[in-house]
Scaffold this motif. Structure first.
Motif, mmCIF file in Angstrom:
data_model
loop_
_atom_site.group_PDB
_atom_site.id
_atom_site.type_symbol
_atom_site.label_atom_id
_atom_site.label_comp_id
_atom_site.label_asym_id
_atom_site.label_seq_id
_atom_site.Cartn_x
_atom_site.Cartn_y
_atom_site.Cartn_z
ATOM 1 N N ASN A 148 0.844 -1.210 0.000
ATOM 2 C CA ASN A 148 0.000 0.000 0.000
ATOM 3 C C ASN A 148 0.881 1.263 0.000
ATOM 4 O O ASN A 148 1.046 1.928 1.023
ATOM 5 C CB ASN A 148 -0.926 -0.044 1.238
ATOM 6 C CG ASN A 148 -1.738 1.218 1.428
ATOM 7 O OD1 ASN A 148 -1.542 1.947 2.403
ATOM 8 N ND2 ASN A 148 -2.634 1.508 0.523
ATOM 9 N N LYS A 149 1.439 1.585 -1.187
ATOM 10 C CA LYS A 149 2.373 2.712 -1.289
ATOM 11 C C LYS A 149 1.735 4.033 -0.881
ATOM 12 O O LYS A 149 2.402 4.944 -0.398
ATOM 13 C CB LYS A 149 2.933 2.790 -2.706
ATOM 14 C CG LYS A 149 1.933 3.053 -3.796
ATOM 15 C CD LYS A 149 2.495 2.735 -5.186
ATOM 16 C CE LYS A 149 2.073 1.365 -5.636
ATOM 17 N NZ LYS A 149 2.623 0.916 -6.903
ATOM 18 N N GLU A 150 0.388 4.130 -1.064
ATOM 19 C CA GLU A 150 -0.274 5.407 -0.776
ATOM 20 C C GLU A 150 -0.117 5.806 0.703
ATOM 21 O O GLU A 150 -0.085 6.997 1.020
ATOM 22 C CB GLU A 150 -1.765 5.333 -1.128
ATOM 23 C CG GLU A 150 -2.048 5.045 -2.603
ATOM 24 C CD GLU A 150 -2.256 3.552 -2.889
ATOM 25 O OE1 GLU A 150 -1.640 2.714 -2.181
ATOM 26 O OE2 GLU A 150 -3.041 3.234 -3.805
ATOM 27 N N VAL B 159 7.132 -4.219 -0.807
ATOM 28 C CA VAL B 159 6.522 -5.299 -1.598
ATOM 29 C C VAL B 159 6.317 -4.836 -3.047
ATOM 30 O O VAL B 159 6.326 -5.653 -3.963
ATOM 31 C CB VAL B 159 5.188 -5.745 -0.957
ATOM 32 C CG1 VAL B 159 4.412 -6.679 -1.881
ATOM 33 C CG2 VAL B 159 5.454 -6.439 0.374
ATOM 34 N N ASP B 160 6.136 -3.542 -3.255
ATOM 35 C CA ASP B 160 6.026 -3.000 -4.609
ATOM 36 C C ASP B 160 7.188 -3.568 -5.436
ATOM 37 O O ASP B 160 8.334 -3.602 -4.954
ATOM 38 C CB ASP B 160 6.114 -1.465 -4.525
ATOM 39 C CG ASP B 160 5.327 -0.786 -5.619
ATOM 40 O OD1 ASP B 160 4.929 -1.472 -6.579
ATOM 41 O OD2 ASP B 160 5.117 0.438 -5.511
ATOM 42 N N SER B 161 6.923 -4.021 -6.655
ATOM 43 C CA SER B 161 7.939 -4.800 -7.384
ATOM 44 C C SER B 161 9.226 -4.007 -7.588
ATOM 45 O O SER B 161 10.327 -4.555 -7.455
ATOM 46 C CB SER B 161 7.374 -5.264 -8.730
ATOM 47 O OG SER B 161 7.059 -4.157 -9.538
ATOM 48 N N GLU B 162 9.091 -2.700 -7.887
ATOM 49 C CA GLU B 162 10.286 -1.893 -8.150
ATOM 50 C C GLU B 162 11.134 -1.753 -6.885
ATOM 51 O O GLU B 162 12.363 -1.793 -6.929
ATOM 52 C CB GLU B 162 9.899 -0.491 -8.638
ATOM 53 C CG GLU B 162 9.179 -0.459 -9.975
ATOM 54 C CD GLU B 162 7.721 -0.900 -9.896
ATOM 55 O OE1 GLU B 162 7.224 -1.152 -8.782
ATOM 56 O OE2 GLU B 162 7.084 -1.004 -10.958
ATOM 57 N N HIS B 163 10.465 -1.585 -5.759
ATOM 58 C CA HIS B 163 11.180 -1.317 -4.507
ATOM 59 C C HIS B 163 11.752 -2.593 -3.922
ATOM 60 O O HIS B 163 12.806 -2.582 -3.295
ATOM 61 C CB HIS B 163 10.242 -0.564 -3.557
ATOM 62 C CG HIS B 163 9.686 0.655 -4.241
ATOM 63 N ND1 HIS B 163 8.689 0.539 -5.189
ATOM 64 C CD2 HIS B 163 10.058 1.944 -4.210
ATOM 65 C CE1 HIS B 163 8.449 1.739 -5.705
ATOM 66 N NE2 HIS B 163 9.271 2.607 -5.119
ATOM 67 N N LEU C 254 4.206 8.056 -7.798
ATOM 68 C CA LEU C 254 4.136 7.637 -6.388
ATOM 69 C C LEU C 254 5.360 6.788 -6.048
ATOM 70 O O LEU C 254 5.931 6.896 -4.958
ATOM 71 C CB LEU C 254 2.856 6.826 -6.138
ATOM 72 C CG LEU C 254 1.513 7.545 -6.352
ATOM 73 C CD1 LEU C 254 0.355 6.562 -6.191
ATOM 74 C CD2 LEU C 254 1.343 8.716 -5.390
ATOM 75 N N GLU C 255 5.777 5.965 -7.001
ATOM 76 C CA GLU C 255 6.902 5.058 -6.726
ATOM 77 C C GLU C 255 8.240 5.783 -6.612
ATOM 78 O O GLU C 255 9.141 5.331 -5.894
ATOM 79 C CB GLU C 255 6.954 3.976 -7.816
ATOM 80 C CG GLU C 255 5.767 3.039 -7.699
ATOM 81 C CD GLU C 255 5.755 1.902 -8.706
ATOM 82 O OE1 GLU C 255 4.966 0.968 -8.519
ATOM 83 O OE2 GLU C 255 6.536 1.956 -9.678
ATOM 84 N N VAL C 256 8.385 6.896 -7.334
ATOM 85 C CA VAL C 256 9.621 7.685 -7.195
ATOM 86 C C VAL C 256 9.715 8.218 -5.766
ATOM 87 O O VAL C 256 10.749 8.091 -5.099
ATOM 88 C CB VAL C 256 9.638 8.834 -8.234
ATOM 89 C CG1 VAL C 256 10.695 9.869 -7.890
ATOM 90 C CG2 VAL C 256 9.882 8.274 -9.636
ATOM 91 N N VAL D 10 0.898 8.054 -12.853
ATOM 92 C CA VAL D 10 0.837 8.455 -11.446
ATOM 93 C C VAL D 10 1.443 7.341 -10.587
ATOM 94 O O VAL D 10 2.097 7.608 -9.581
ATOM 95 C CB VAL D 10 -0.622 8.761 -11.030
ATOM 96 C CG1 VAL D 10 -0.783 8.741 -9.519
ATOM 97 C CG2 VAL D 10 -1.044 10.109 -11.592
ATOM 98 N N ASN D 11 1.254 6.088 -11.013
ATOM 99 C CA ASN D 11 1.864 4.994 -10.239
ATOM 100 C C ASN D 11 3.372 5.185 -10.167
ATOM 101 O O ASN D 11 3.981 5.052 -9.104
ATOM 102 C CB ASN D 11 1.510 3.648 -10.866
ATOM 103 C CG ASN D 11 2.036 2.485 -10.033
ATOM 104 O OD1 ASN D 11 1.829 2.452 -8.822
ATOM 105 N ND2 ASN D 11 2.751 1.562 -10.645
ATOM 106 N N LYS D 12 3.984 5.529 -11.300
ATOM 107 C CA LYS D 12 5.451 5.695 -11.288
ATOM 108 C C LYS D 12 5.831 6.909 -10.454
ATOM 109 O O LYS D 12 6.851 6.906 -9.764
ATOM 110 C CB LYS D 12 5.960 5.818 -12.714
ATOM 111 C CG LYS D 12 7.277 5.158 -12.979
ATOM 112 C CD LYS D 12 7.445 3.763 -12.397
ATOM 113 C CE LYS D 12 6.420 2.771 -12.854
ATOM 114 N NZ LYS D 12 6.628 1.418 -12.264
HETATM 115 MN MN LIG Z 1 5.168 -1.065 -8.732
#
Ligand SMILES: [Mn+2]
Ligand SMILES: NC(=O)C1=CN([C@@H]2O[C@H](COP(=O)(O)OP(=O)(O)OC[C@H]3O[C@@H](n4cnc5c(N)ncnc54)[C@H](OP(=O)(O)O)[C@@H]3O)[C@@H](O)[C@H]2O)C=CC1
Ligand SMILES: CC(=O)[C@@H](O)[C@H](O)COP(=O)(O)O
Length: 430
Positions: free
Chosen positions: A167-169, A194-198, A265-267, A261-263
């Motif tokens: 839950n990145k938000e 858990v986010d795949s990039e992180h 948030l991920e940055v 927007v997902n990317k």
């Molecule tokens: Mn991701």
């Protein structure tokens, strides 16, 4: 062209044996896990991981102590409860939902021959937060969508549990509050991505010290509208936005992938998790979604994590961190030809990443406002009230009007979110 499809389609993970590390984890007593958002994409895959890990040696390194979900799929929640024998089952629904859930659990447990199973059923807006603080838990997986996941995130950490965070938000909205709560646990591994990039970055960061890191590079699939101009984006439909090229995910994160927007948030998520300044975090479009992100080191070396797109890998690593779960997902097939491509992001068509970098630099409640305005705009797009580019335009307008001065505490975040949602609705209605 190489056969990218063969490398990227998620096959059944290979059957294998537990490693000594995983045996040690299980021998110390299984990790007691709370799954928040258990009926969603992340939640159901987390339960797949728990089930498959149990099949490795019959007992397994994880035991589910609590489950939490919304109110949309009580049948599945009841089924999951009976399968896992979770002690607590939470729904965000009302009295009627709770009574129905209890009945479904009683019926299903009788049918499964475990008629005595009667978990505590909790309900209401605070139910997931109560589950997150369960005293018998070791680790909470937060797979809820949206910044409504912030209270459970804080509750898990404040109860001293590890937090495997999809839950990145909640990290975006809570920012320093979440980091402080993680630090206060005294556990350096309290906050596990858990986010795949992180997850990819966390794995690659094992390859050097913090001082040796030069840049973080997040990969983006580019979403369903990769290569479109802003003018072309005016005509895209909600159904098209939900057609992600490489991942099967819930509707909010899928739409956020389409807008980038997902990317964005991920940055910010990477900045908060790994303490790398925003100006040293890049995004590159990689349509195959096999390289999940990269760390570039000061000597010119780049370490990348690669695997076919399958969230069971980062979920399993999140549950067992720092250990790997054998057979969690299928690996790349290196015997077959494949092609990986990388291209720059188009900031004119997809301005969200630049927008969040500016919001992140301003700090305070700006990131919470970015996320809250986006959540409102995404719903408006799916309701047919606005066109696609208006999602990020609305976020920009609301951010531009925000006065984020003042100390960052939970009240300030919640108040800023309320304001942003209200203001976004006004802008959306124009
Ligand atoms: Mn991701
Ligand atoms: N799916 C993926 O592959 C990835 C997801 N993520 C992130 O993980 C999170 C979850 O995404 P995803 O699984 O796709 O989303 P889904 O929409 O598939 O699932 C959301 C889950 O949250 C539950 N939920 C909703 N409201 C509440 C509430 N108030 N209390 C408790 N549970 C609630 C839903 O229950 P109900 O069905 O009853 O509404 C559902 O179980 C998001 O933050 C997303 O960005 C990150 C990387 C990859
Ligand atoms: C699987 C996962 O982590 C998603 O957040 C994914 O990154 C979405 O794909 P995009 O790269 O298209 O945003």
């Amino acid at each position: 062209m190489g056969d990218t499809g063969a490398m990227t389609s998620p096959a059944a993970p290979p059957r294998t044996r537990p490693t000594p590390e995983l045996r040690a984890l299980a021998a110390a007593g299984p990790r007691r896990v709370v799954v928040l958002g258990s009926t969603g994409s992340i939640g159901t895959q987390a339960l797949d991981v728990v089930r498959a890990a149990r099949a490795l040696d019959g007992t397994g390194p994880f035991r589910v102590v609590a489950l939490a979900a919304g109110r949309r799929n009580l049948e599945l929640l009841a089924e999951q409860a009976v399968e896992t024998r979770a002690a607590v089952v939470a729904t965000s629904g009302d009295d009627g939902d709770a009574a129905r859930l209890a009945r479904l659990i009683a019926d299903r447990s009788a049918a499964a021959g475990v008629a005595g199973y009667r978990p505590e059923v909790v309900h209401g807006p605070g139910a997931a937060t109560a589950a997150a603080a369960h005293p018998d838990a070791d680790l909470v997986l937060n797979g809820i969508t949206g910044s409504i996941g912030l209270a459970p995130t804080l509750a898990a950490l404040r109860a001293g549990h590890k937090l495997a965070l999809a839950n990145k938000e909640s990290l975006i909205a809570g920012g320093a509050l979440v980091k402080e709560a993680a630090a206060a646990t005294g556990d350096p591994d309290a906050l596990i991505p858990v986010d795949s990039e992180h997850s990819a970055l966390a794995q690659a960061l094992r390859g050097g010290s913090a001082a040796e890191v030069d840049r973080l590079v997040l990969t983006a699939s580019g979403g369903p509208f990769r290569g479109r101009t802003r003018a072309q984006l005016e005509a895209v439909t909600p159904a098209e936005a939900l057609r992600h090229p490489t991942w099967d995910m819930g509707p909010m994160v899928t739409t956020n992938s389409a807008t980038m927007v997902n990317k964005a948030l991920e940055v910010l998520e990477a900045h908060l998790l790994f303490d790398v300044p925003l100006e040293r975090i890049d995004v590159v479009v990689h349509p195959q979604s096999v390289v999940h992100s990269m760390v570039q080191f000061v000597d010119g070396s780049t370490l990348a994590q690669a695997s076919p797109p399958d969230m069971r890998l980062p979920i399993a690593l999140g549950l067992a961190w720092p250990h790997r779960v054998p057979g969690a997902a299928a690996p790349c097939d290196w015997t077959r030809a494949a092609e990986w491509t990388f291209e720059p992001l188009d900031p004119q068509a997809f301005p969200a990443v630049d927008l969040i970098k500016a919001a992140g630099e301003r700090g305070g409640t700006f990131p919470a406002v970015f996320n809250a305005a986006n959540e409102e705009a995404v719903h408006a797009f799916h309701d047919g009230r606005i066109r696609f580019p208006a999602i990020v335009d609305t976020v920009a307008t609301v951010l531009g009007e925000h006065d984020g001065a003042g100390p960052l505490d939970l009240d300030a975040v919640l108040e800023a979110e309320r304001w942003a949602r209200r203001r976004a609705q006004e802008v959306l209605a124009r």
